[in-house]
Design a protein around this motif. Structure first.
Motif, PDB file in Angstrom:
ATOM      1  N   LEU A   7      -7.306  -0.473   2.990  1.00 48.86           N
ATOM      2  CA  LEU A   7      -8.080  -0.624   1.755  1.00 48.86           C
ATOM      3  C   LEU A   7      -8.264   0.711   1.052  1.00 48.86           C
ATOM      4  CD1 LEU A   7     -10.810  -3.158   2.973  1.00 48.86           C
ATOM      5  CD2 LEU A   7      -8.933  -3.614   1.398  1.00 48.86           C
ATOM      6  N   LEU A   8      -8.532   1.756   1.812  1.00 44.94           N
ATOM      7  CA  LEU A   8      -8.738   3.070   1.199  1.00 44.94           C
ATOM      8  C   LEU A   8      -7.452   3.638   0.619  1.00 44.94           C
ATOM      9  CD1 LEU A   8     -11.114   4.677   3.859  1.00 44.94           C
ATOM     10  CD2 LEU A   8     -11.742   3.758   1.634  1.00 44.94           C
ATOM     11  N   SER A   9      -6.306   3.246   1.184  1.00 45.64           N
ATOM     12  CA  SER A   9      -5.018   3.747   0.689  1.00 45.64           C
ATOM     13  C   SER A   9      -4.649   3.178  -0.674  1.00 45.64           C
ATOM     14  CB  SER A   9      -3.900   3.417   1.689  1.00 45.64           C
ATOM     15  OG  SER A   9      -4.131   4.068   2.919  1.00 45.64           O
ATOM     16  N   ASN A  10      -5.437   2.233  -1.181  1.00 42.04           N
ATOM     17  CA  ASN A  10      -5.147   1.650  -2.493  1.00 42.04           C
ATOM     18  C   ASN A  10      -5.502   2.574  -3.648  1.00 42.04           C
ATOM     19  OD1 ASN A  10      -3.982  -0.901  -2.017  1.00 42.04           O
ATOM     20  ND2 ASN A  10      -5.960  -1.735  -1.402  1.00 42.04           N
ATOM     21  N   ALA A  11      -6.141   3.692  -3.364  1.00 40.11           N
ATOM     22  CA  ALA A  11      -6.515   4.622  -4.446  1.00 40.11           C
ATOM     23  C   ALA A  11      -5.262   5.132  -5.166  1.00 40.11           C
ATOM     24  CB  ALA A  11      -7.310   5.793  -3.887  1.00 40.11           C
ATOM     25  N   LYS A  12      -5.297   5.112  -6.468  1.00 36.94           N
ATOM     26  CA  LYS A  12      -4.174   5.590  -7.284  1.00 36.94           C
ATOM     27  C   LYS A  12      -4.596   6.819  -8.083  1.00 36.94           C
ATOM     28  CE  LYS A  12      -1.660   2.104  -5.957  1.00 36.94           C
ATOM     29  NZ  LYS A  12      -0.592   2.308  -4.973  1.00 36.94           N
ATOM     30  N   SER A  13      -3.615   7.471  -8.667  1.00 28.05           N
ATOM     31  CA  SER A  13      -3.875   8.678  -9.455  1.00 28.05           C
ATOM     32  C   SER A  13      -2.982   8.672 -10.691  1.00 28.05           C
ATOM     33  CB  SER A  13      -3.616   9.928  -8.605  1.00 28.05           C
ATOM     34  OG  SER A  13      -2.255   9.989  -8.225  1.00 28.05           O
ATOM     35  N   LEU A  58      -5.391  -0.601 -11.836  1.00 26.17           N
ATOM     36  CA  LEU A  58      -6.819  -0.541 -12.135  1.00 26.17           C
ATOM     37  C   LEU A  58      -7.632  -1.279 -11.075  1.00 26.17           C
ATOM     38  CD1 LEU A  58      -8.828   0.448 -14.321  1.00 26.17           C
ATOM     39  CD2 LEU A  58      -8.584  -1.787 -15.409  1.00 26.17           C
ATOM     40  N   VAL A  59      -7.197  -2.480 -10.717  1.00 27.10           N
ATOM     41  CA  VAL A  59      -7.917  -3.287  -9.724  1.00 27.10           C
ATOM     42  C   VAL A  59      -7.862  -2.629  -8.346  1.00 27.10           C
ATOM     43  CG1 VAL A  59      -7.991  -5.517  -8.554  1.00 27.10           C
ATOM     44  CG2 VAL A  59      -7.537  -5.421 -11.007  1.00 27.10           C
ATOM     45  N   MET A  60      -6.689  -2.126  -7.956  1.00 27.93           N
ATOM     46  CA  MET A  60      -6.531  -1.508  -6.639  1.00 27.93           C
ATOM     47  C   MET A  60      -7.457  -0.307  -6.477  1.00 27.93           C
ATOM     48  SD  MET A  60      -2.372  -1.653  -6.188  1.00 27.93           S
ATOM     49  CE  MET A  60      -2.340  -1.008  -4.517  1.00 27.93           C
ATOM     50  N   THR A  61      -7.551   0.520  -7.497  1.00 25.84           N
ATOM     51  CA  THR A  61      -8.388   1.711  -7.396  1.00 25.84           C
ATOM     52  C   THR A  61      -9.866   1.357  -7.428  1.00 25.84           C
ATOM     53  OG1 THR A  61      -6.640   2.898  -8.579  1.00 25.84           O
ATOM     54  CG2 THR A  61      -8.724   4.030  -8.313  1.00 25.84           C
ATOM     55  N   MET A  62     -10.230   0.303  -8.142  1.00 26.52           N
ATOM     56  CA  MET A  62     -11.637  -0.083  -8.235  1.00 26.52           C
ATOM     57  C   MET A  62     -12.195  -0.591  -6.908  1.00 26.52           C
ATOM     58  SD  MET A  62     -11.853  -1.894 -12.005  1.00 26.52           S
ATOM     59  CE  MET A  62     -13.596  -2.228 -11.876  1.00 26.52           C
ATOM     60  N   ILE A  63     -11.331  -1.143  -6.053  1.00 29.75           N
ATOM     61  CA  ILE A  63     -11.833  -1.686  -4.783  1.00 29.75           C
ATOM     62  C   ILE A  63     -11.975  -0.607  -3.704  1.00 29.75           C
ATOM     63  CG2 ILE A  63     -10.817  -3.935  -5.252  1.00 29.75           C
ATOM     64  CD1 ILE A  63      -8.621  -3.300  -3.280  1.00 29.75           C
ATOM     65  N   VAL A  64     -11.508   0.600  -3.984  1.00 25.91           N
ATOM     66  CA  VAL A  64     -11.560   1.651  -2.954  1.00 25.91           C
ATOM     67  C   VAL A  64     -12.991   2.092  -2.688  1.00 25.91           C
ATOM     68  CG1 VAL A  64     -10.859   4.008  -2.381  1.00 25.91           C
ATOM     69  CG2 VAL A  64      -9.233   2.449  -3.432  1.00 25.91           C
ATOM     70  N   THR A  65     -13.788   2.317  -3.738  1.00 25.51           N
ATOM     71  CA  THR A  65     -15.166   2.767  -3.545  1.00 25.51           C
ATOM     72  C   THR A  65     -15.998   1.744  -2.788  1.00 25.51           C
ATOM     73  OG1 THR A  65     -15.127   4.219  -5.487  1.00 25.51           O
ATOM     74  CG2 THR A  65     -17.273   3.468  -4.718  1.00 25.51           C
ATOM     75  N   PRO A  66     -15.965   0.438  -3.148  1.00 18.90           N
ATOM     76  CA  PRO A  66     -16.688  -0.538  -2.311  1.00 18.90           C
ATOM     77  C   PRO A  66     -16.206  -0.563  -0.862  1.00 18.90           C
ATOM     78  CG  PRO A  66     -16.098  -1.510  -4.419  1.00 18.90           C
ATOM     79  CD  PRO A  66     -15.413  -0.194  -4.350  1.00 18.90           C
ATOM     80  N   ALA A  67     -14.889  -0.357  -0.657  1.00 23.88           N
ATOM     81  CA  ALA A  67     -14.368  -0.316   0.706  1.00 23.88           C
ATOM     82  C   ALA A  67     -14.927   0.880   1.462  1.00 23.88           C
ATOM     83  CB  ALA A  67     -12.838  -0.258   0.684  1.00 23.88           C
ATOM     84  N   ALA A  68     -15.033   2.031   0.784  1.00 25.59           N
ATOM     85  CA  ALA A  68     -15.592   3.225   1.429  1.00 25.59           C
ATOM     86  C   ALA A  68     -17.067   3.027   1.755  1.00 25.59           C
ATOM     87  CB  ALA A  68     -15.401   4.441   0.525  1.00 25.59           C
ATOM     88  N   ILE A  69     -17.806   2.397   0.841  1.00 26.41           N
ATOM     89  CA  ILE A  69     -19.222   2.124   1.093  1.00 26.41           C
ATOM     90  C   ILE A  69     -19.376   1.119   2.226  1.00 26.41           C
ATOM     91  CG2 ILE A  69     -21.322   1.163   0.079  1.00 26.41           C
ATOM     92  CD1 ILE A  69     -20.393   2.285  -2.613  1.00 26.41           C
TER      93      ILE A  69
END
Length: 833
Positions: A384-390, A419-430
């Protein structure tokens, strides 16, 4: 007179049916607002308005998304989409006024100039050596995170109707799904304070490897789509350019840097020459048929000096990321049209593609869990955390559309997926973060530690000069198979050049690089020193780390590691070191701020270690003195010295300083604290009872020990206390252990506190450091961890829950004696003189 017949006009057939680009005459304007045309007609004026408007919208979105903990990258994508045809671009008057079609003559070249500079900065900050040192688990995660998403993205691409000329678009879709935005992910994990956890280290290391591989994918895709007839020559030329940079350009730059006088810095001419080399590299790779940003990336990658990298990054980063790059997000947003995503397919199919694309990294991590030592829960978190994009993913997609292999539908859909993939990273980290805090962490002080349990210490090292003093103290700490010690050696490196916050776990059995950098050479010395300490000691286990971070966040990283490793004691070196002439000299003023931050926020007890020359000639201390004035810090200092005194070769002298009844006035309960320390309630009478109780236990348990002496001195004021402490220099003590003295008001120290040069040491610690003593010795300033009402790391601490009087297990000494030794030549203060 006959008129001459006109000659027929010659027509160049080859120039027919060719498109001729005519530039507007209003690119530059000389006659101003009042006499000229519409101010938004000239391209330069229009571009400045576009730049201002774009920056304003993006910064407003960053502010709006701040409560949701979303990274700025989300706001940047949304800002571009908002200004494009999906939102405000639908308004005809807005589009014609601010973003007319002809404005792309300036807007798009500036956008591509920005990503060229961005690629140069990425290469400048990327640490190739860190990639080569990546652990096997992270390598497996990164390989699976490349193969599975690329295969899945390539397959999903052909679900949509595409032309024959667009078949190569699968390369860009697959490459986009493989991207893990290293910089974006680092900021998210650091903010959620899981960067230095096991999962954080795994996902960051794999992201670094993936980031490097994606640049190879992009170069390949550009060569395939740009030069289909001469793809082999394009690839060969690009590879030759890379080899030229590695084997000739880098050594040449290294030679120039070595010729530059140390401390002189780099002139503007030098920096401009580097940027000229970057531009030339971009021109070369563009000529070869790839892209200017490939050349800029490679050139940034081969620049050798960390100081030079930091200098260039400081000059460029704010300008590129803050001013130029928003133009690129606007161009990407103008190419995105949400309306056409479902033009030829149903929204159900679109949703199916989005879900599968977002799950690609999760599938890859679960695949690794089946054949590697990776628990399922940890694999899910990593996926889940690997979904972060740049920004890299937008570069890939926009390049694909420019090359004509991605149409508006496939391009816009993938932008939404990103956009969706990066948005789910913060909730996954929390979601993951509370899991780490479920591990019990009770032994936060030395006083509460049990002698038969493992004693965990975190040692912080700023340079190799700190190592002998710390090893000296650890050898004195009396490790044994019955009372083991685990030492975590944390090398702290200022973040310069390759700007990526990173925690490197060193394997002591693994050989270092053949040509180590200065940081790597220091790490090798540190590892060797702690390995030697472990081999020569019983009951000792060591582990070395290197943390790259800025001084402003270094104290947070130290506290995070201490909490993650559940240590009971943190040892931090003093920011001053003894010089050849015997003076204490500031080595780095920034270290003082780090130490103050650790004292204020540490999750366990802390000791500041100062060496006044003793560690240069000894490998451990055998004559220890504890100066006891009272309070929790002094009890903690005595607890540590008590542990050391279990070794029969160590002599311990405990001197309790008691104010005389003539000068003693019991103060009211008070609050103690300063700007660098949390506030705690101090009840003086209660503290005195706890001191008496603890000292009584100490005297009873060590009564039969010949190596332990206890004395009480009744003094009138701080002047007598100073003379008494200075007179102890006659006994040639190797190590003084004193409490920091938070909140304890005593007539013997009240005057000293007003003249402290280093308040973080407390009045007695400051006296031992700044006063003139003839004998060499070390000083350890101890601060005991106390639960307070300060909130940190999501936990609520209450002052009422603090238990200062918790008993510790009795540790009778192995030595026997008939009683206390006399104080020898130590002089009780003579009040007559």
């Amino acid at each position: 007179m006959a008129m001459a017949t006109a000659a027929p006009m010659e027509i160049d057939i080859g120039k027919l049916n060719k498109t001729i680009l005519c530039y507007a005459e209003t690119i530059y304007r000389f006659n101003g607002l009042w006499e000229g045309p519409d101010p938004l007609t000239p391209l330069i004026s229009l571009f400045l308005i576009q730049l201002t408007f774009s920056m304003s919208v993006i910064h407003l979105l960053v502010f709006a998304l701040k409560p949701f903990n979303q990274p700025p990258f989300i706001a940047e994508i949304l800002g571009g989409i908002l200004l494009g045809p999906s939102a405000l671009g639908r308004i005809t008057s807005f589009r014609k006024l601010l973003f007319p079609n002809y404005s792309f003559k300036v807007l798009e070249p500036m956008a591509h100039l920005s990503i060229t500079y961005y690629a140069f900065l990425v290469g400048l900050k990327m640490d190739v050596k860190a990639i080569l040192r990546t652990g096997p688990k992270a390598v497996k995660v990164s390989i699976a995170g490349i193969v599975v998403p690329f295969s899945l993205g390539s397959g999903l691409y052909f679900i949509f109707p595409i032309d024959k000329s667009e078949r190569a678009g699968f390369l860009f879709w697959g490459a986009a799904l493989t991207v893990t935005g290293f910089s974006v992910l680092t900021k998210i994990l650091d903010k959620q304070q899981i960067l230095h956890t096991e999962i954080g280290k795994t996902v960051i290391s794999s992201a670094l490897v993936t980031d490097m591989c994606v640049w190879g994918f992009l170069a390949l895709a550009l060569a395939v789509t740009s030069s289909q007839s001469n793809i082999h020559w394009s690839m060969i030329s690009t590879i030759a350019f890379i080899l030229l940079c590695v084997y000739y350009v880098r050594p040449a730059l290294s030679w120039i840097i070595r010729k530059t006088p140390e401390g002189q810095g780099y002139s503007e001419f030098y920096i401009c020459s580097i940027l000229t080399g970057m531009s030339l590299s971009g021109f070369i790779t563009d000529t070869f048929g790839t892209h200017p940003m490939i050349g800029a990336f490679v050139f940034g990658l081969v620049i050798p000096s960390e100081v030079l990298e930091a200098t260039i990054a400081d000059k460029l980063e704010d300008f590129v990321l803050g001013i130029l790059l928003p133009v690129y997000f606007v161009v990407c947003g103008l190419r995105t049209n949400i309306d056409v995503i479902s033009s030829e397919t149903t929204w159900l199919a679109v949703g199916f593609v989005i879900v599968l694309a977002c799950a690609a990294k999760l599938f890859s991590a679960l695949l690794v869990a089946t054949f590697a030592d990776l628990p399922i829960e940890e694999a899910m978190a990593v996926g889940l955390l690997s979904n972060a994009k740049s920004v890299m993913v937008l570069i890939i997609l926009e390049t694909g559309q420019i090359q004509g292999v991605l149409n508006t539908q496939t391009y816009s859909l993938m932008v939404v997926v990103v956009l969706v993939m990066t948005m789910i990273v913060t909730p996954a980290a929390i979601w993951y973060r509370p899991v780490q805090n479920m591990i019990p962490y009770k032994r936060r002080t030395i006083q509460k530690a049990k002698s038969e349990e493992e004693f965990r210490i975190l040692t912080c090292i700023y340079n190799t000069r700190n190592v002998p003093t710390i090893i000296n103290l650890l050898r004195t700490s009396n490790a044994s198979p019955r009372s083991p010690i685990t030492v975590f050696a944390l090398q702290l490196v200022e973040l310069v050049g390759r700007a990526s916050t990173m925690m490197v776990v060193h394997n002591s059995r693994k050989a270092g690089p053949r040509n180590p950098s200065h940081v790597e050479a220091q790490a090798d010395h540190i590892i060797a020193a702690f390995d030697n300490y472990e081999l020569r000691s019983e009951g000792v286990r060591t582990q070395a780390f290197t943390a790259r971070c800025a001084y402003t966040t270094m104290d947070e990283d130290i506290c995070t590691v201490a909490k993650d490793k559940r240590t009971a004691f943190i040892i931090i070196p003093f920011h001053r070191q003894k010089t050849i002439d015997g003076e204490m000299e500031d080595i780095n003023p920034s270290i003082r701020g780090v130490n103050e931050g650790v004292l204020a926020n540490a999750p366990c007890s802390v000791g500041i270690l100062i060496d006044r020359g003793f560690a240069e000639s000894h490998d451990h201390a055998d004559n220890i003195a504890v100066l006891y004035f009272g309070g929790p810090d002094d009890r903690e200092a005595l607890a540590y010295a008590w542990r050391m005194a279990d070794n029969t070769d160590v002599r311990l002298t405990v001197v309790r300083f008691i104010p005389s009844t003539d000068t003693y006035e019991p103060p009211e309960p008070m609050e103690a604290g300063d700007k660098n320390q949390v506030t705690l309630q101090i009840d003086y009478e209660r503290e005195k009872l706890l001191d008496d109780d603890y000292l009584s236990k100490f005297k009873t348990a060590t009564m039969s020990s010949k190596s332990i002496s206890y004395f009480e001195l009744v003094l009138n004021d701080e002047e007598e206390a100073i003379k008494a402490i200075k007179s102890m220099d006659e006994h040639k003590h190797d190590l003084y252990i004193v409490g920091r003295g938070r909140g304890m008001v005593s007539p013997l120290t009240s005057g000293l506190a007003d003249w402290c040069d280093c308040p973080e040491l407390g009045p007695i610690g400051d006296l031992l450091v700044t006063s003139e003593f003839e004998s060499p010795f070390s000083v350890l300033i101890v601060q005991q961890y106390i639960k307070t009402n300060k909130m940190r790391d999501g936990s609520i601490r209450s002052s009422s829950s603090a238990n200062f009087g918790e008993e510790i297990a009795m540790r009778p000494s192995s030595a026997e004696s008939e009683g206390y030794e006399s104080f020898g030549s130590f002089r009780k203060w003579d009040h007559e003189n």
